[in-house]
Design a protein around this motif. Structure first.
Motif, PDB file in Angstrom:
ATOM      1  N   THR A  82       0.820  -1.169   0.016  1.00  0.00           N
ATOM      2  CA  THR A  82      -0.040  -0.132   0.129  1.00  0.00           C
ATOM      3  C   THR A  82       0.885   1.207   0.001  1.00  0.00           C
ATOM      4  N   ALA A  83       0.238   2.389  -0.670  1.00  0.00           N
ATOM      5  CA  ALA A  83       1.000   3.653  -0.406  1.00  0.00           C
ATOM      6  C   ALA A  83       0.204   4.217   0.743  1.00  0.00           C
ATOM      7  N   TYR A  84       0.995   5.565   1.049  1.00  0.00           N
ATOM      8  CA  TYR A  84       0.548   6.398   2.526  1.00  0.00           C
ATOM      9  C   TYR A  84      -1.037   6.112   2.688  1.00  0.00           C
ATOM     10  N   GLY A  85      -1.774   6.845   1.649  1.00  0.00           N
ATOM     11  CA  GLY A  85      -3.167   7.047   1.554  1.00  0.00           C
ATOM     12  C   GLY A  85      -4.146   5.799   1.539  1.00  0.00           C
ATOM     13  N   ASP A  86      -3.632   4.517   1.433  1.00  0.00           N
ATOM     14  CA  ASP A  86      -4.419   3.336   1.104  1.00  0.00           C
ATOM     15  C   ASP A  86      -4.419   2.748   2.487  1.00  0.00           C
ATOM     16  N   ILE A  87      -3.780   3.034   3.690  1.00  0.00           N
ATOM     17  CA  ILE A  87      -3.667   2.373   4.745  1.00  0.00           C
ATOM     18  C   ILE A  87      -5.100   1.645   5.494  1.00  0.00           C
ATOM     19  N   SER A 103       3.656  -1.481   3.893  1.00  0.00           N
ATOM     20  CA  SER A 103       3.173   0.021   3.680  1.00  0.00           C
ATOM     21  C   SER A 103       4.744   0.355   2.801  1.00  0.00           C
ATOM     22  N   LYS A 104       4.689   0.867   1.435  1.00  0.00           N
ATOM     23  CA  LYS A 104       5.665   1.198   0.833  1.00  0.00           C
ATOM     24  C   LYS A 104       6.274   2.529   1.292  1.00  0.00           C
TER      25      LYS A 104
END
Ligand SMILES: Nc1ncnc2c1ncn2[C@@H]1O[C@H](COP(=O)(O)OP(=O)(O)OP(=O)(O)O)[C@@H](O)[C@H]1O
Length: 445
Positions: A82-87, A103-104
């Motif tokens: 996931t990117a930060y906004g998808d957590i 998390s990436k």
């Protein structure tokens, strides 16, 4: 043995490439899909053991991929990247069945550890039977074999050469209560006529010239385990009578022996011949056929196993790479496509031979179509020259494909049936039988 099949779904070329390279080095068979549509296509081809997916993709999302895959194959371990906004979404997905998310940018070593852990848990629970898990058709066959293992009746395995009949016989043995007793495979087609009796039933010292000591035959060696009679259609008429008697009385005697011994093993038979036609032609005893044909199971030829072809190719390529000391090999999309078009007359044995040769001759990193099929590109329509009527039956299409392929192999081998049989992954006898049936002359005419 691969650490497992992983489908990596990642549109970022740099991250996708480094994941693929690292996971191949770690012993996984990896397919990399660069978009949602590529992932859907890959999942149609083969069920991976683990999915490692980005959440956001240019043409869709990882969540849909996971849900559709669960609906079709049940729960498969999925890890999201996931990117930060998808957590928040990732946390919800873990609640809905995903194993984990990272998390990436993430720690690759930690991810690899997690993947190995999943793979270890999976293989420790299901060592046996992986050969029967690659498609719905094979799962059905696996379920039939499991039932057969429990009820201990004779099993007859049918199918072309190299389709996995011996693998199926071992599965029946290992899945049943006799698993800790011997599994004794006997190739009835390879028993020398003058020794067959003694090899099967054993002999006492001095029972014939040259019998200098006591010999336990295969029936005795099987004890209470499983006697696998492969190529049962090749058993001579005399031995057919003897086998029938043992199956009826559950007793036998060593050659030259007076003591009656009881036969406690279960019998599994296999053949690539049409036994029913042999019964009609008077070549196989009908009473024996009834005895052995209690639970019959047909292993489909590889050309009809499109659903599992890609995973078989992956597994066999990883195993061959490991055997040859390479850290991993990436199967090219061109190889998957060509494998689908090929008619595989030698079935899985041919696949193994082709992959072994390709990896031994290659650089150990990639497996493209040209390495798998060095004789030239596989034509569409499984090598048929296009002259077939559109109304041709499936068996006519198959025969045409086999004829074309065998002729090409003979041409490459300068007419040598020995070399052609080897490259096709079949025995010389099987090649001769096919040449006779398909009207291919010894000069490839
Ligand atoms: N599902 C599978 N996955 C991987 N390898 C397989 C699978 N099924 C069969 N094989 C391999 O393919 C080869 C041929 O299998 P097997 O000997 O069981 O075929 P067969 O039908 O008994 O052949 P034949 O009729 O010539 O005796 C073997 O090396 C076996 O290990």
């Amino acid at each position: 043995m691969t650490a497992g099949r992983i489908l990596v779904v990642e549109d970022d070329a740099t991250l996708g490439m480094s994941l693929q390279q690292r996971l191949v080095l770690e012993g996984f068979a990896v397919r990399w899909a660069r978009s949602a549509s590529e992932a859907h296509a890959a999942l149609k081809d083969a069920a991976p053991d683990i999915i490692l997916s980005d959440i956001r993709l240019p043409d869709g999302d990882g969540e849909t991929i996971m849900r559709q895959h669960f609906a079709r194959f049940g729960l498969v371990p999925v890890i999201f990247m996931t990117a930060y906004g998808d957590i928040d979404q990732a946390v919800r997905l873990v609640r809905d069945g995903a194993v984990d998310y990272v998390s990436k940018p993430f720690d690759l070593d930690g991810l690899v550890e997690t993947l190995h852990g999943i793979s270890r848990r999976k293989s420790s629970g299901s060592e046996i039977g992986t050969a029967f898990s690659g498609s719905s058709a094979m799962r059905k066959i696996g379920a039939t074999l499991l039932r057969a293992a429990e009820i201990d009746l004779p099993v007859l395995l049918l199918g072309e050469t190299g389709t996995g009949k011996e693998v199926a016989a071992r599965y029946v043995h290992e899945a049943g209560s006799r698993r800790n007793l011997p599994f004794v495979p006997v190739n009835c087609g390879a028993l020398p006529a003058d020794l067959a009796d003694s090899l099967l039933f054993g002999h006492e010292r001095g029972s014939f010239t040259g019998a200098s000591g006591l010999h336990r035959g295969f029936f005795e060696e099987a004890e209470g385990g499983t006697l696998f009679l492969d190529e049962i259609g090749d058993l001579s008429p005399i031995l057919q009578v003897k086998l029938l008697r043992v199956l009826e009385t559950r007793e036998f005697r060593r050659l030259g022996g007076s003591e009656t011994r009881s036969f406690g093993a279960r019998i599994v038979c296999a053949t690539n011949k049409d036994l029913k036609a042999m019964v009609t032609d008077g070549l196989f005893r009908e009473d024996l056929w009834f005895r052995i044909n209690v639970i019959a199971c047909k292993l489909p030829p590889l050309r009809d196993r499109g659903e599992e072809l890609a995973s078989l190719l992956d597994d066999i390529a990883s195993a061959a790479a490991a055997r040859l000391g390479y850290s991993g090999v990436i199967v090219d999309e061109t190889a998957y496509d060509a494998a689908k078009r090929h008619s595989w007359p030698g079935n899985i044995r041919e696949l193994i031979n082709r992959v072994d040769r390709a990896i031994a001759m290659g650089d150990g990193r990639a497996l493209p179509e040209a390495a798998l099929f060095p004789e030239g590109p596989v034509q569409t329509d499984t090598g048929i020259d296009g002259s077939l009527d559109v109304n041709a039956t499936l068996s006519e299409v198959r025969d045409a494909a086999e004829r074309a392929h065998i002729k090409a192999a003979l041409a490459r081998a300068d007419g040598s049936p020995k070399d052609a049989a080897e490259s096709l992954g079949v025995s010389r006898t099987t090649l001769w039988e096919k040449m006779r049936r398909l009207n291919i002359g010894p000069n490839n005419s």
